[in-house]
Enzyme design. Structure first.
Site, short mmCIF file in Angstrom:
data_model
loop_
_atom_site.label_atom_id
_atom_site.label_comp_id
_atom_site.label_asym_id
_atom_site.label_seq_id
_atom_site.Cartn_x
_atom_site.Cartn_y
_atom_site.Cartn_z
N GLU A 53 -39.51 13.62 -15.77
CA GLU A 53 -39.48 13.96 -17.25
C GLU A 53 -40.54 14.44 -18.05
OE1 GLU A 53 -36.11 11.52 -19.27
OE2 GLU A 53 -36.66 10.30 -17.94
N THR A 74 -38.07 22.07 -16.25
CA THR A 74 -37.89 22.97 -17.51
C THR A 74 -38.70 24.11 -17.32
OG1 THR A 74 -37.36 20.90 -18.53
CG2 THR A 74 -37.79 22.94 -19.89
N ARG A 92 -30.65 18.07 -18.53
CA ARG A 92 -31.59 17.34 -17.91
C ARG A 92 -30.91 16.79 -16.64
NH1 ARG A 92 -35.69 15.19 -15.34
NH2 ARG A 92 -35.38 12.92 -14.95
N ASP A 123 -41.44 22.81 -7.10
CA ASP A 123 -41.04 21.99 -8.15
C ASP A 123 -40.83 20.53 -7.24
OD1 ASP A 123 -40.14 20.47 -10.14
OD2 ASP A 123 -38.08 21.48 -10.32
N GLN A 163 -40.32 11.10 -10.35
CA GLN A 163 -40.20 9.73 -10.62
C GLN A 163 -40.82 8.94 -9.31
OE1 GLN A 163 -36.23 8.44 -11.44
NE2 GLN A 163 -36.31 9.55 -13.51
N1 LIG Z 1 -38.07 18.58 -26.69
C1 LIG Z 1 -38.71 18.78 -25.83
N2 LIG Z 1 -38.13 18.45 -24.54
C2 LIG Z 1 -38.45 18.70 -23.38
C3 LIG Z 1 -39.75 19.59 -23.36
N3 LIG Z 1 -39.99 19.63 -21.97
C4 LIG Z 1 -38.95 19.25 -21.36
N4 LIG Z 1 -37.93 18.85 -22.08
C5 LIG Z 1 -36.61 18.10 -21.89
O1 LIG Z 1 -37.07 16.83 -21.14
C6 LIG Z 1 -36.08 16.69 -20.13
C7 LIG Z 1 -36.81 16.44 -19.01
O2 LIG Z 1 -37.38 17.65 -18.39
P1 LIG Z 1 -37.41 17.87 -16.84
O3 LIG Z 1 -37.94 19.55 -16.74
O4 LIG Z 1 -36.04 17.70 -16.22
O5 LIG Z 1 -38.56 16.98 -16.22
P2 LIG Z 1 -39.14 16.76 -14.74
O6 LIG Z 1 -40.54 16.73 -14.81
O7 LIG Z 1 -38.63 18.02 -13.94
O8 LIG Z 1 -38.23 15.50 -14.28
P3 LIG Z 1 -38.30 15.05 -12.70
O9 LIG Z 1 -37.25 16.15 -12.16
O10 LIG Z 1 -37.46 13.59 -12.87
O11 LIG Z 1 -39.60 15.01 -11.95
C8 LIG Z 1 -35.20 17.92 -20.17
O12 LIG Z 1 -34.06 17.27 -20.75
C9 LIG Z 1 -35.86 19.08 -20.91
O13 LIG Z 1 -34.95 19.65 -21.66
C10 LIG Z 1 -40.63 19.78 -24.41
O14 LIG Z 1 -41.56 20.50 -24.58
N5 LIG Z 1 -39.88 19.35 -25.61
MG LIG Z 2 -37.29 18.11 -12.37
#
Ligand SMILES: Nc1nc2c(ncn2[C@@H]2O[C@H](COP(=O)(O)OP(=O)(O)OP(=O)(O)O)[C@@H](O)[C@H]2O)c(=O)[nH]1
Ligand SMILES: [Mg+2]
Length: 357
Positions: free
Chosen positions: A43, A48, A178, A200, A204
């Site tokens: 997360e 993103t 997400r 990417d 987790q």
């Molecule tokens: N408000 C806000 N939300 C964010 C930001 N960056 C990401 N998010 C939100 O946080 C959530 C997790 O982001 P992901 O990009 O799925 O995170 P990840 O690092 O890929 O996570 P994993 O796949 O579990 O490793 C998503 O719902 C995004 O929309 C940000 O800068 N601000």
């Molecule tokens: Mg991811």
């Protein structure tokens, strides 16, 4: 007997020459492609960031992909409601108007792996009332005590829009929705003439052992840390591990890997939009030995940046950092331009026998 080649032989020669040319081009492309690895805990915003690169530099999303995002939006909404129902119970918070138990049970039992592509009216009406309840709002304010997506509020606020028959996810919905990443995924982008292979990975704990498969030939790493997580605990453990500390420890592990000895490293302090708001009410000194002024965005952000810089210190050069909001498309476009220049300048130094040896 004629010495002239037969048409078949000529054709075979031409095909062979074309294959050689294609191979040469492929080799040249590979040589000119920069491999950029996105790392960070779950997360932190890695996927993103990739979505933003696709929006800015890739092919538009197809209708089939948008349909898939639409289902994911509903799934995000159901998961958020299920988490909140559970949190109401665990934190013993009273509803302003308690929902009918049978209805709550029905929502709790929804199999969000098999969702319809429409939000059923009965579910809409339950969720709409639920999200307006003052008790639920109180519970949501205490969300650092449980694990709920940072996009939960965005989608619950958008309920009236996303329930419509003709709802098609917007650009913002796409970057907000997400879905945790499982495994390792590669994406090719050509950004103003420069090829990038962006990788990417799932962040987790259970996903991290798969990372090693992507470590070969990496020219650059963007490490994402969600700076807003300084007061949050990890979802994937029983212990109350602090999420920002986990990220710092992971960063320390990564920069020691021999694979990245010559790679350009950049840190994104992501979710800065959430951090700016949170720091006004949630004290950093309750979680870290911070002695600066309270509710001071600048001081607090510098303190956290310093923690990462100190860990990086051993590499002898100032750490390249950005404070980011990965859901902001325009801002990410600009930041990536700066990152790209940095990566290319570091790689030139390396070729010239410079700094990172
Ligand atoms: N408000 C806000 N939300 C964010 C930001 N960056 C990401 N998010 C939100 O946080 C959530 C997790 O982001 P992901 O990009 O799925 O995170 P990840 O690092 O890929 O996570 P994993 O796949 O579990 O490793 C998503 O719902 C995004 O929309 C940000 O800068 N601000
Ligand atoms: Mg991811």
């Amino acid at each position: 007997m004629s010495c002239l080649p037969t048409p078949e032989a000529r054709h075979a020669k031409e095909v062979n020459q074309q294959i050689q040319r294609d191979l040469k081009k492929h080799k040249k492309d590979l040589k000119n492609t920069k491999k950029l690895l996105l790392l960070g805990t779950g997360e932190s915003g890695k996927t993103t960031f990739i979505k933003q690169m696709r929006i800015l530099h890739g092919k538009p999303y197809s209708q089939a992909e948008l349909d898939n995002f639409r289902t994911l939006v509903y799934r995000n909404i159901y998961i958020a409601v299920q988490i909140l129902i559970d949190a109401m119970d665990r934190l013993s918070i009273q509803y302003e108007e308690a929902p009918v138990e049978a209805e709550t049970n029905r929502i709790l039992e929804i199999d969000y792996e098999n969702l319809p592509d429409q939000l059923p009216p009965a579910d809409y009406s339950y969720i709409n009332k639920f999200w307006k309840d003052k008790g639920v709002k109180q519970c949501f304010e205490k969300r650092n005590k449980f694990q709920i997506s940072d996009s939960a509020e965005y989608f619950l606020d958008a309920l009236d829009r996303v329930k419509e028959d003709d709802y098609n996810p917007t650009r913002e919905d796409i970057v907000r929705v997400r879905l945790k990443t499982v495994g390792v995924h590669e994406y090719n982008f050509n950004i103003h003439g420069q090829n990038f292979l962006m990788v990417d990975v799932g962040g987790q704990r259970g996903e991290r052992r798969k990372w090693i498969s992507s470590f070969e030939n990496v020219q650059s790493v963007i490490f994402l840390t969600a700076i807003s997580e300084y007061d949050q605990v990890l979802a994937e453990t029983e212990e109350d591990d602090n999420r920002l500390l986990e990220s710092l420890q992971l960063f320390e592990t990564i920069i020691r890997y021999p694979w990245f000895k010559n790679a350009a490293i950049v840190v994104f302090f992501n979710k800065f939009d959430l951090f700016e708001k949170k720091i006004l009410t949630s004290n950093l000194e309750e979680y870290f030995p911070y002695e600066g002024p309270r509710a001071d965005v600048e001081e607090a952000k510098n303190y956290i940046e310093q923690m990462f810089s100190e860990v990086y210190g051993g590499r002898g050069e100032k750490l390249s950092t950005h404070f980011t909001c990965a859901t902001d498309t325009d801002a990410m476009g600009k930041i990536f331009e700066a990152v790209k220049s940095y990566i290319l300048s570091q790689n030139i130094k390396e070729i010239a026998g410079g700094n990172f040896s």
